[in-house]
Design a protein around this motif. Structure first.
Motif, PDB file in Angstrom:
ATOM      1  N   THR A 104       0.811  -1.219   0.000  1.00 27.48           N
ATOM      2  CA  THR A 104       0.000   0.000   0.000  1.00 27.48           C
ATOM      3  C   THR A 104       0.841   1.264   0.000  1.00 27.48           C
ATOM      4  O   THR A 104       0.321   2.348  -0.204  1.00 27.48           O
ATOM      5  CB  THR A 104      -0.933   0.025   1.227  1.00 27.48           C
ATOM      6  OG1 THR A 104      -0.150   0.059   2.426  1.00 27.48           O
ATOM      7  CG2 THR A 104      -1.838  -1.185   1.251  1.00 27.48           C
ATOM      8  N   SER A 124      -8.825   3.938  -1.244  1.00 21.99           N
ATOM      9  CA  SER A 124      -8.090   2.708  -0.962  1.00 21.99           C
ATOM     10  C   SER A 124      -7.254   2.971   0.278  1.00 21.99           C
ATOM     11  O   SER A 124      -7.421   3.976   0.952  1.00 21.99           O
ATOM     12  CB  SER A 124      -7.207   2.325  -2.150  1.00 21.99           C
ATOM     13  OG  SER A 124      -6.151   3.250  -2.293  1.00 21.99           O
ATOM     14  N   ALA A 125      -6.311   2.088   0.546  1.00 25.74           N
ATOM     15  CA  ALA A 125      -5.462   2.276   1.720  1.00 25.74           C
ATOM     16  C   ALA A 125      -4.518   3.466   1.559  1.00 25.74           C
ATOM     17  O   ALA A 125      -4.016   4.005   2.532  1.00 25.74           O
ATOM     18  CB  ALA A 125      -4.656   1.009   2.005  1.00 25.74           C
ATOM     19  N   THR A 126      -4.271   3.883   0.311  1.00 18.30           N
ATOM     20  CA  THR A 126      -3.283   4.942   0.087  1.00 18.30           C
ATOM     21  C   THR A 126      -3.817   6.140  -0.683  1.00 18.30           C
ATOM     22  O   THR A 126      -3.214   7.200  -0.651  1.00 18.30           O
ATOM     23  CB  THR A 126      -2.074   4.390  -0.695  1.00 18.30           C
ATOM     24  OG1 THR A 126      -2.540   3.822  -1.929  1.00 18.30           O
ATOM     25  CG2 THR A 126      -1.348   3.335   0.103  1.00 18.30           C
TER      26      THR A 126
END
Length: 692
Positions: free
Chosen positions: A258, A526-528
């Motif tokens: 990520t 998203s996670a990033t």
């Protein structure tokens, strides 16, 4: 992930052989148990540095000694070293795919095999993996060939650049080695800056790009040039080795997919590798420190042998893991992991001794040198070997590809015939009888190709700033009434039935569909990355709709559950999603535009075409269980007055069970409907929308 232990140093560095197995070991553990070693993929970065140290260092020494580089000999050596073993793996993967995989996957693997044989798998994978359409597809059994492609693209270029640098050095009366060092410094700096910037923008793509990785290979070459002039004392080398190991291991434990990798994050494992390499270089000083050095440990015979076979081990381990998961239907546990490792080691050892070593040194030509000159090795035979091996890989992929392609060229019966009622088979008002024993359409082998024409027309990624208002128009061009279809790809799958209906009733249709972008004001994340470009484009699209003022707007979208499952995208809560839909729909209602929303189709938790191909159309294993979660789009519609809700679930499911084939028509191609099945929903949509 390549190696050539006979070049790059005047004496064979046994510790580098051991360092190779550290690198491949990190990669294998990561592939087997990614949760246990989330950054194990940094083993690839270790290989890049080792490769640059050995091969670029060797090229520069040749250039400094002779004033030139034997390009034919260099490329021939690369061919003999790499292609025979990699071709063996590609052929094995293609055969295993035909035996193990359903036909629906053959073309994907065939495409990847060809890309790998041509040394462009990194770009093939980069452009594929960044596509929304690629979400949920089979993990390629040869996707690990991306790193080989990066190296070979680099080594096609770097000898030519070194020759140019040497020519420039002669013009200004400078040494070739100095010019090469400056070239590598400039190349490394440019590539690193590009990597840092690009990794922040699109780290998935940057991970695979050659341009974001060249600095790692170049830094290996810089290490060879700079530290060949230095002789560090043993205490310094002792510290360098263990500090370098610590940097690599910390990266393997803490770095994740990520993060904006490679970018500046890759500096930690890369510089750690440089320190380990420096620690094993010839030094001076207190010899008693040598026995405590990490390089001494890496030089132990068991590790150096594993380093010898590390190239083949890297090639074989990933296909073994992928096919195990496909056959077992689960990730490997401890026992299975040990079995996979042992099988990979056996295959690697056989490949090393029977293939790598057999082709590696080539066939000597008749000696033509004078005195004690060693015999030349024929280069032409190496290039002929390359052509033959690449052709063999491509031909092995062409057969399975052609089988599936032949099916995709077949025409199917008219959907109006009683044999293929599709969704109408579940229409209780019609009581349609379905004839059994009829071949289903589309064939599962070509289901992935059965998608809306939006993709062919370039209208599946609507961007109001790039797509002209005259584009993506369907239905009756002379119609007096108009309809706008807007939302993500789950909205786009309804284009064909809406267009057929529009042509019948004299309506114009405009598609404003963008994959992965629901018509919502709240951005997914998203996670990033938070995808604000989607919500900002929706605002522009809303203004365009209000300006055009169509008679009807039809909205549909994949649920948050589907986004989480397929793309690992999510919102803070369902309430946020509901509010985001309200912000988009309310202005339409205020403007007097009729709005209809279509509930999302049930989300299949497996590949339906693959399941049907393996188990048959009636198999209970292929049934999708209807999710009980609320669709936020429907919740928003219910909160607003005058929004029509169309729920086609009764045409997908009987109770909570959603069969894979309805009315002899395959329902899904992935998490999307096949266009063939979507077309059978025309009657339902016509009845619900009640267009005049």
């Amino acid at each position: 992930m390549t190696q050539d232990s006979t070049i790059g140093t005047r004496a064979k560095r046994l510790d580098l052989q051991g360092l190779r197995i550290l690198a491949v070991g990190l990669v294998i553990i990561y592939h087997l148990y990614p949760g246990s070693l989330p950054g194990g993929f940094v083993g690839v970065d270790i290989f890049f540095v080792i490769s640059g140290y050995l091969i670029v260092g060797s090229l520069v020494r040749e250039l400094a000694k002779t004033g030139s580089i034997g390009l034919g000999t260099f490329y021939a050596r690369r061919i003999r070293r790499l292609l025979p073993a990699s071709t063996l793996v590609l052929l094995g993967v293609m055969v295993a795919s035909v035996v193990v995989l359903p036909q629906s996957r053959w073309q994907e693997v065939a495409r990847d095999v060809v890309a790998s044989a041509l040394q462009v798998q990194n770009w093939n994978q980069a452009f594929g993996s960044t596509s929304y359409e690629a979400a949920g597809e089979l993990v390629s059994p040869v996707q690990h060939f991306w790193s080989l492609a990066v190296e070979e693209q680099f080594y096609l270029l770097i000898p030519l650049l070194l020759l140019v640098a040497a020519a420039c050095a002669r013009l200004i009366k400078r040494g070739a080695e100095s010019a090469a060092l400056w070239l590598l410094l400039i190349l490394a700096a440019a590539s690193l800056i590009h990597s840092i910037v690009f990794s922040r923008q699109s780290h998935d793509f940057a991970y695979l790009a050659t341009t974001t990785r060249m600095w790692e290979l170049a830094l290996g070459g810089i290490t060879a040039l700079v530290f060949s002039r230095l002789r560090l004392n043993s205490l310094t080398q002792l510290a360098a080795g263990w500090i370098g190991l610590a940097m690599v291991l910390v990266s393997a434990v803490t770095v994740t997919t990520t993060m904006a990798f490679p970018g500046y994050i890759a500096l930690v494992p890369v510089l750690g590798t440089v320190l380990i390499i420096v620690a094993g270089a010839p030094g001076k000083g207190v010899a008693e420190f040598d026995r405590f050095g990490f390089s001494r440990f890496l030089s132990l015979r068991p590790l150096t042998y594993l380093g010898d076979i590390s190239y083949s081990l890297y090639l074989w381990h990933w296909p073994v893991i992928v096919f195990y998961i496909l056959l077992a239907g689960q990730q490997p546990g401890i026992v299975a992991g040990v079995g996979i490792l042992l099988l990979s080691l056996v295959l690697a050892s056989l490949s090393y001794h029977l293939v790598e070593q057999r082709f590696r040194h080539g066939k000597p030509a008749t000696p033509t040198g004078e005195g004690n000159q060693p015999p030349r090795v024929q280069n032409r035979s190496a290039f002929a070997l390359a052509a033959g091996l690449i052709l063999l890989s491509c031909l092995s992929a062409a057969g399975p590809w052609s089988v599936v392609q032949a099916k995709s060229m077949q025409t199917v019966s008219d959907l109006a015939t009683p044999d293929y009622p599709g969704a109408l088979a579940l229409d209780t008002d019609r009581n349609v009888k379905v004839r059994e024993g009829v071949e289903i359409i589309p064939d599962p082998a070509i289901a992935m190709k059965d998608k809306t024409r939006l993709y062919r027309d370039g209208c599946a990624a609507y961007d109001p700033a790039k797509i002209d208002d005259s584009m993506c128009r369907y239905g009756d061009p002379t119609g007096t009434k108009s309809l706008v279809l807007i939302g993500d790809s789950h909205a786009g799958q309804y284009l064909e039935p809406l267009e057929a209906m529009a042509k019948t009733h004299g309506w114009r249709v405009r598609a404003m569909v963008r994959n992965g972008c629901p018509f919502n004001a709240a951005p997914a994340a998203s996670a990033t990355v938070t995808y604000t470009n989607c919500s900002s484009q929706n605002a522009v699209s809303l203004d365009k709709i209000l300006g055009e003022k169509p008679d009807r707007v039809v909205i549909s979208a994949m649920t948050p559950h589907g986004y989480n499952e397929s793309l690992n995208w999510r919102w803070e809560s369902d309430d946020v999603v509901v509010d985001g839909y309200e912000q988009m729909i309310r202005p339409l209602l205020t403007a007097g535009i009729k709005v209809s929303v279509i509930a999302d189709n049930p989300y299949p938790e497996r590949s339906i075409p693959d399941c049907v191909a393996r188990n048959g159309a009636q198999s209970p294993e292929c049934v999708t269980v209807r999710q009980q979660t609320k669709d936020p789009l429907l919740t928003a519609a219910e909160k607003l007055s005058d929004v029509q809700v169309i729920d086609p679930t009764s045409f997908f499911c009987v109770g909570n069970s959603c069969p894979p084939v309805i009315g002899n028509v395959l329902v899904y191609r992935d998490n999307h409907l096949t266009t063939t099945f979507a077309e059978t929903l025309e009657t339902l949509l016509t009845k619900k929308l009640a267009l005049p």
